[in-house]
Design an enzyme around this catalytic site. Structure first.
Site, PDB file in Angstrom:
ATOM      1  CG  ASP A  58      -2.152   0.927   0.955  1.00  0.00           C
ATOM      2  OD1 ASP A  58      -2.064   1.778   0.040  1.00  0.00           O
ATOM      3  OD2 ASP A  58      -3.168   0.825   1.676  1.00  0.00           O
TER       4      ASP A  58
HETATM    5  C1  BGC Z   1      -4.935   3.297  -0.078  1.00  0.00           C
HETATM    6  C2  BGC Z   1      -4.980   2.291  -1.220  1.00  0.00           C
HETATM    7  C3  BGC Z   1      -4.764   3.005  -2.525  1.00  0.00           C
HETATM    8  C4  BGC Z   1      -3.434   3.715  -2.458  1.00  0.00           C
HETATM    9  C5  BGC Z   1      -3.078   4.465  -3.721  1.00  0.00           C
HETATM   10  C6  BGC Z   1      -3.701   4.153  -0.110  1.00  0.00           C
HETATM   11  O1  BGC Z   1      -3.806   5.204   0.795  1.00  0.00           O
HETATM   12  O2  BGC Z   1      -5.004   2.615   1.157  1.00  0.00           O
HETATM   13  O3  BGC Z   1      -6.215   1.627  -1.219  1.00  0.00           O
HETATM   14  O4  BGC Z   1      -4.819   2.096  -3.577  1.00  0.00           O
HETATM   15  O5  BGC Z   1      -3.468   4.670  -1.402  1.00  0.00           O
HETATM   16  O6  BGC Z   1      -3.856   5.599  -3.850  1.00  0.00           O
END
Ligand code: BGC
Length: 774
Positions: free
Chosen positions: A251
């Site tokens: 993530d």
């Molecule tokens: C989120 C993810 C997301 C990623 C990219 C993170 O803060 O938890 O679900 O895909 O950001 O934007």
């Protein structure tokens, strides 16, 4: 050759149309180049590798997800702050999930895949299949259900649809990411059986049936170890047990120790670390602290991702904005749940308010009718191609100016600085004489978002007060709710005869809800999460969101309806519930068992008949209970479901198959799935609390025998087939009377031996244990 002498072998640039040979490219890379593949170029791209002025490894773009494409051209952030290209905002997972319709999710997935491909994006970052552990989680709108079968089946259908278009998905957030509070550090402290039975199966189902191109690890720790460096999760379970053959991406910002992550199986860190962690990986290999083979494994998976994405990149294709909007509308209607539709008095007798007999005498109250809330805040926020609101759609349907009063203000709505009393008085006057009043209520945007959780389940007090004032002058009220997670209805729902929720229904949510209100589409959504009466009744209450860096999953397996059923707690609306404009009868329910053990199967069949005057869809649900098991099991657990559309008077036999895993539990001592033989209860019905048939089936499974040891109790030894035969004669010859036997049942064998209670000493006990385990 030593590592620092590694020199790139001459590798020709990829000729147009030539296959990208992963092993050939990998073999030609230096350690530094391989390490560079393991982190991002920037916010959304993987790092390319250039050779002699041409591109050896192209960069690919990955972007959010999950219910629409958030492709940022100029700005870059993961919080939904900057703009993004227009894309269809499909219903959020809360709404899509409520459709219980795998074919629909596959079609929505195909559309998402087309948009991803047309925008030259290799991977859409979704779906999220985390379990809704608490209705307070600010990101529940991005998740499907409190139940792993629903989340797994619908997630798999979405992945299949998206990937059918030649682009990838990222199944997230692996694992036990069930809250936003302290999400980047908190340790989800959860026992293995609960992980295996509740929090992992949706991921397992999607991985084993749909093979997502990537899996995204969660921010949080799981039992003390960051998910981004969790060897057991990322390698033992995901790859070795489930056979995942794709790439694990972090993530955004989830990496704490990059070298530990590489060793654990985290292939790609996102976003870019500016080269810092690439250098750490190289240094660790040079210092002999990290096996270069692990770097190769990660680099190979990045190269495979690049290779997989090349065909689509060469032929991006296009999509039809209007077709996708129509699909978004169909999906939002399918996910709308009619919770209540009680008869009220009319000139011609008593009848439910819905579907609306006539839109010309309707009045509309509530800013949300004009300013729809249709998606959640954060990384999933899409810039919609169009936006429908219910008020405009109703006016179009009526061919007239439907009276409207906002009744309350929303920060995201138009400026209106009139006092609350004026707004309410206006709404009351608008509602007073109307044939039916549609009151649009819901959670304002600030109430729920990625990044933080709610701390209560209530609607804003001004909305509840407005509803009371309107219902006092006109009892013919339909409440239309908007919100991404459970909302407390207990304080006000008795004042209204009809209630439905469209969740956060995407860009066509406003028109879709009108389709349902007018009966143009029969409601067919069902709850994928229980609507509780009170926050205090919810399973994680007291253990959410944790403190001092830990959240204890104290409710264990009893998540969602499993909890309410175990405690016999009343709920506002149970899991699986949802009405439509017709009714269904169930009969001829039967269950047939074939095979035994791992090949055991139960085929459940039931005849479902549409007993009303209009067409409608029923979601047939099969629940399994195992009251005889040696371990405590939830009273009933959903194991299969099917959605069937039936015309008036049409009748169909619906068949659902269960396999041995559907009957098994994760044995905490043996650490494997166990199908314990005996009688199972199979419930078939329309919700977790509306079972229309309950069947008992006998399934041949294993007789679970635990290994014996010196601290096994006398009771455990007497339940052990070998040990019991040896101990019984000794017991009979001993001075133990029935009262003492009851006392001794929970006494460890070693203690019984030391006390000389049953005629065996430690040496004899050691022999007994060896014989029992032989
Ligand atoms: C989120 C993810 C997301 C990623 C990219 C993170 O803060 O938890 O679900 O895909 O950001 O934007």
């Amino acid at each position: 050759m030593t590592l620092d002498q590694t020199a790139p072998a001459p590798t020709p640039a990829i000729a147009p149309g030539a296959p990208f040979d992963v092993e050939h490219v990998l073999a030609s890379l230096t350690l530094e180049e391989k390490a560079s593949l393991l982190s991002g170029l920037d916010f959304w791209h993987t790092q390319p590798i250039e050779r002699d002025g041409s591109t050896l490894v192209p960069s690919v773009m990955v972007t959010d997800g999950p219910h629409g494409l958030r492709k940022q051209d100029e700005s870059a952030d993961h919080l939904g702050l900057g703009g993004s290209v227009p894309a269809t905002c499909f219903p959020t997972a809360a709404a899509l999930g409520s459709s219980w319709d795998v074919d629909l999710l596959r079609r929505v997935g195909e559309a998402l895949g087309r948009e991803t491909r047309a925008n030259d994006v290799a991977v859409l970052l979704g779906p999220g299949v985390n379990i809704k552990r608490s209705p307070l989680c600010g990101r529940n709108f991005e998740y499907f259900s409190e139940d792993p079968v629903v989340a797994g089946d619908l997630g798999a259908a979405l992945v299949e649809g998206i990937q059918s278009q030649g682009v990838g998905t990222s199944l997230k957030h692996f694992a036990a990411n069930n809250q936003e509070a302290d999400r980047m550090r908190v340790s989800a402290d959860v026992d293995e059986r609960t992980l295996r039975e509740i929090y992992l199966p949706a991921f397992e189902r999607v991985v084993t049936t749909a093979q997502p191109w990537t899996v995204m690890c969660a921010y949080n720790k799981v039992n003390g170890a960051y998910a981004s460096q969790h060897d057991w999760l990322l390698t033992t379970v995901l790859r070795d047990e489930w056979g995942f053959d794709g790439l694990v991406v972090s993530d955004w910002g989830a990496v704490r120790d990059r070298v530990a992550g590489v060793a654990a199986g985290l292939d790609l860190e996102m976003p870019s670390s500016g080269g810092r962690t690439d250098a750490e990986v190289v240094a660790a290999v040079r210092a002999g602290e990290l096996d270069e083979a692990l770097v190769d494994a990660g680099a190979r998976r990045v190269l495979r991702l690049v290779a997989r994405s090349l065909p689509a990149a060469e032929a991006p294709g296009s999509f039809d904005v209007e077709d996708h909007h129509a699909l978004a509308r169909e999906a939002a209607a399918a996910g709308t749940v009619l919770l209540k539709n009680e008869p009220v008095g009319t000139a011609s007798g008593r009848a439910p308010l819905l579907p609306l007999a006539d839109v010309s005498d309707v009045a509309v109250v509530g800013e949300l009718a004009r300013t729809p809330r249709y998606q959640g805040a954060g990384s999933s926020q899409v810039n919609p191609t169009r936006l429908d609101d219910a008020l405009t759609t109703l006016r179009e349907a009526a061919g007239a100016d439907v009276p409207f009063a906002p009744g309350y203000t929303l920060a995201e709505g138009p400026d209106d600085d009139r006092p609350v009393e004026t707004l309410v008085a206006e709404a009351v006057e608008t509602a007073r004489g109307a044939g039916t009043v549609l009151v649009f209520l819901g959670l304002p945007a600030a109430y729920e978002s990625e990044g933080y959780d709610r701390d209560h389940l209530d609607l804003p007090a001004d909305q509840v007060a407005l509803l009371a004032a309107v219902a006092a002058v006109n009892p013919r009220v339909v409440v239309v709710l908007a919100g991404g997670s459970a909302i407390s209805v207990a304080g006000w729902q008795d004042a209204v005869p009809a209630l439905l929720t469209g969740w956060l229904g995407g860009q066509a949510g406003g028109s879709a809800v009108v389709d349902v209100l007018t009966g143009a589409v029969a409601p067919s959504g069902r709850l994928t999460e229980t609507l509780p009466l009170r926050l205090e009744d919810t399973p994680a209450y007291g253990n959410f969101p944790g403190e001092l860096g830990h959240v204890r999953y104290g409710e264990g397996l009893l998540v969602g309806y499993r909890w309410y059923d175990a405690r016999k707690v009343d709920v506002a609306y149970p899991f699986g519930h949802g009405l439509t404009y017709t009714t269904f009868a169930y009969d001829e329910a039967a269950a047939e068992v074939t095979g035994a053990g791992a090949s055991a199967r139960v085929r459940v069949a039931v005849r479902v008949t549409n007993t009303g005057a209009v067409a409608g869809a029923e979601v047939v649900q099969v629940y399994v209970g195992d009251p005889q098991a040696q371990v405590q099991r939830p009273e009933r657990e959903l194991k299969a479901f099917a959605k069937v559309v039936l015309q008036p008077a049409e009748s169909r036999v619906v068949t659902l198959d269960l396999d041995s895993r559907d009957l098994s539990y994760w044995h905490p001592v043996l650490r494997r799935w166990v199908l314990e033989g005996g009688e199972f209860r199979v419930g078939v019905g329309a919700s977790s609390r509306d079972l229309r048939a309950e069947l008992a089936v006998d399934v041949t499974g294993e007789d679970v025998t635990l290994p014996l040891h010196e601290l096994s109790t006398l009771g455990e030894a007497l339940a052990h087939p070998v040990a019991a035969a040896a101990i019984r004669p000794a017991l009979e010859a001993s001075p133990i009377d029935p009262t003492m036997l009851a006392m001794a049942t929970d006494m460890p064998l070693a203690v019984i031996a030391d006390f000389g209670l049953a005629g065996f000493d430690r040496a004899a006990l050691a022999q007994l244990v060896a014989a029992a385990n032989a």
